[in-house]
Design a protein around this motif. Structure first.
Motif, PDB file in Angstrom:
ATOM      1  N   SER A 278     -53.312 -14.726  53.994  1.00 52.51           N
ATOM      2  CA  SER A 278     -52.410 -13.337  54.549  1.00 52.51           C
ATOM      3  C   SER A 278     -53.181 -12.754  55.556  1.00 52.51           C
ATOM      4  CB  SER A 278     -51.238 -13.373  54.045  1.00 52.51           C
ATOM      5  OG  SER A 278     -50.061 -12.203  54.604  1.00 52.51           O
ATOM      6  N   THR A 279     -52.933 -11.686  56.756  1.00 53.99           N
ATOM      7  CA  THR A 279     -53.228 -10.744  56.917  1.00 53.99           C
ATOM      8  C   THR A 279     -53.161  -9.731  56.134  1.00 53.99           C
ATOM      9  OG1 THR A 279     -51.553 -10.118  58.336  1.00 53.99           O
ATOM     10  CG2 THR A 279     -53.373 -11.961  59.128  1.00 53.99           C
ATOM     11  N   LYS A 280     -51.742 -10.172  55.272  1.00 53.44           N
ATOM     12  CA  LYS A 280     -52.032  -8.816  54.134  1.00 53.44           C
ATOM     13  C   LYS A 280     -52.245  -8.999  52.602  1.00 53.44           C
ATOM     14  CE  LYS A 280     -47.903  -7.113  56.959  1.00 53.44           C
ATOM     15  NZ  LYS A 280     -45.991  -6.910  56.990  1.00 53.44           N
ATOM     16  N   PRO A 281     -51.990  -8.097  51.617  1.00 46.95           N
ATOM     17  CA  PRO A 281     -52.616  -8.415  50.732  1.00 46.95           C
ATOM     18  C   PRO A 281     -51.089  -8.602  49.633  1.00 46.95           C
ATOM     19  CG  PRO A 281     -52.159  -6.307  50.984  1.00 46.95           C
ATOM     20  CD  PRO A 281     -52.165  -6.189  52.560  1.00 46.95           C
ATOM     21  N   SER A 282     -51.631  -9.131  48.645  1.00 45.61           N
ATOM     22  CA  SER A 282     -50.520  -9.967  48.230  1.00 45.61           C
ATOM     23  C   SER A 282     -49.604  -8.744  46.806  1.00 45.61           C
ATOM     24  CB  SER A 282     -50.529 -11.191  47.208  1.00 45.61           C
ATOM     25  OG  SER A 282     -51.016 -12.275  48.215  1.00 45.61           O
ATOM     26  N   PHE A 283     -48.205  -8.662  46.477  1.00 48.50           N
ATOM     27  CA  PHE A 283     -47.764  -8.062  45.936  1.00 48.50           C
ATOM     28  C   PHE A 283     -47.971  -9.207  44.584  1.00 48.50           C
ATOM     29  CE2 PHE A 283     -43.744  -6.370  44.748  1.00 48.50           C
ATOM     30  CZ  PHE A 283     -44.232  -5.316  44.145  1.00 48.50           C
ATOM     31  N   MET A 284     -47.522  -8.645  43.603  1.00 47.62           N
ATOM     32  CA  MET A 284     -47.205  -8.643  42.204  1.00 47.62           C
ATOM     33  C   MET A 284     -46.267  -8.313  41.369  1.00 47.62           C
ATOM     34  SD  MET A 284     -49.198  -9.586  38.419  1.00 47.62           S
ATOM     35  CE  MET A 284     -48.954  -7.823  37.782  1.00 47.62           C
TER      36      MET A 284
END
Length: 415
Positions: A278-284
């Motif tokens: 993705s162009t964005k970081p992930s979120f846990m």
């Protein structure tokens, strides 16, 4: 941009004039997909294949099977690749039968490979090639993951398939001395930036400065050890230092690295896979609630990256403890993929969905809250969910993740 290695193979009994033209046609098709590649010379004998050395920084290997009689040659070339492998065939010169045989010979060796096919008259390779390229990219990111652990006492290495991930447990003494080495000017610069980018609610300046100092110390330690990830044993850390690692994890993820809560290495792995796609970081997030009627789940955590915010994020006190700093990060309505790994890293699950709302400000949940409508029945998802932590990837990539699971040699779980 991901780079792939293209290795043509052909039988010595086939006229070079025929298969050389096919290389040009296939390379043209691959070029249409806007993927960087490096093309090697054509390998036309088993002797050449056995001497072949895979010296490349490419993330994946595509072996172009140009003619019949090349399955053993192609297999031997594939055995020299430690990256995801695809055999590319076309519809003439017995290319496809040889590619299928090469794939089967690799299967006997316990190695997964993808079969790609191109119709030189009509079909482009864009979709299939992009899926393979994204698999190779995620595999490459994962192969280079190196994590420092804070208050974790984790094993020195954790394996997923054949990939070994190095863990460096940082001592209390080293962390404390590194935090003391952070000067006030560094802290003030980041504090000024955060003041512009966020709304600060009910947080003391002292708590904010301590949280910033922790982040700067972690950044310094990651540079020292060549690490690109960090995880905390959060509650043990909070009780000892009276600082929450939430802001550190948020800023780490916002700046191209991986930060995971609760010594959760499977989540760190899921996050680096997601961030690579993705162009964005992930979120846990914690799987905090679900609703069968609306077919939604609610994820919540206090650590979302600042640069996924739709509008200004809020810096607030930590949910469970009321201490230090955590984050409420609003997100826009958008397509997502939920990704999770089992604790023993033997299973991987991915489903697609859509964010309906966020920043709901429920006082009984972690500060960043997001409601996701699932593409599968929520009761089936809950029945098979691989643990509490779910990683939000900000695009639809279920197909890529399923293919990645095959390359890693882990089971893909489908609700």
């Amino acid at each position: 941009m991901v780079k792939l290695s293209l290795i043509p193979t052909a039988s010595p009994i086939h006229p070079k004039s025929r298969w050389a033209r096919k290389i040009d046609e296939i390379v043209k098709k691959i070029s249409q997909a806007n993927i960087e590649f490096e093309l090697t010379k054509c390998i036309t004998s088993l002797e050449e294949a056995l001497k072949f050395k895979m010296e490349t920084d490419a993330a994946g290997t595509i072996i172009i099977v140009l003619t019949g009689g090349t399955s053993t040659i192609a297999k031997e070339v594939a055995l020299r690749s430690k990256k995801p492998i695809a055999f590319l065939a076309h519809g003439e010169d017995n290319s496809l039968p040889s590619a299928i045989e090469a794939r089967e010979k690799l299967k006997i060796e316990g190695i997964y490979s993808k079969l790609l096919y191109v119709d030189l008259e009509q079909k482009t390779l864009n979709k299939e090639l992009k899926v393979f390229a994204n698999v190779a990219k995620a595999y490459d990111y994962l192969s280079n993951l190196k994590i420092i652990g804070i208050e974790t006492n984790l094993n020195n290495y954790i394996s997923i398939g054949e990939i070994k991930i190095k863990i460096i447990n940082v001592s209390e003494e080293e962390l404390s001395s590194t935090m003391k080495s952070i000067n006030d000017i560094e802290v003030a610069q980041l504090e000024e930036e955060l003041t512009k980018r966020t709304e600060i609610t009910d947080i003391s300046e002292s708590d904010l400065k301590k949280s910033i100092k922790l982040y700067l110390a972690i950044r310094r330690l990651m540079k020292k050890y060549g690490a690109n990830g960090v995880t905390f044993n959060c509650f043990k850390f909070i009780l000892k230092y009276k600082i929450t690692p939430c802001l550190t994890i948020s800023l780490t993820n916002s700046n191209g690295f991986i930060g995971a809560c609760e010594a959760e290495v499977p989540a760190a792995i899921a996050m680096i896979i997601g961030s690579s796609l993705s162009t964005k970081p992930s979120f846990m997030g914690n799987l905090s609630a679900f609703n069968i009627k609306s077919n939604t789940i609610t994820l919540a955590h206090c650590t979302a990256p600042l640069n996924i915010a739709e509008g200004k994020a809020r810096l607030v006190r930590h949910f469970e403890t009321g201490l230090s700093v955590s984050l409420d990060v609003p997100m826009s309505r958008q397509d997502v993929t939920l990704l999770s790994l089992s604790k023993d890293l033997s299973q991987l699950m991915a489903i697609e969905g859509e964010i309906l709302q966020s920043s709901m400000k429920n006082p009984s949940m972690c500060r960043t809250q997001v409601e996701v409508k699932l593409s599968v029945p929520v009761e089936k998802f809950m029945e098979k969910a691989l643990g509490n932590h779910q990683t939000i990837v900000f695009c639809k990539v279920r197909e890529v993740i399923e293919e990645l699971a095959k390359n890693l040699g882990v089971e893909f779980v489908s609700p």
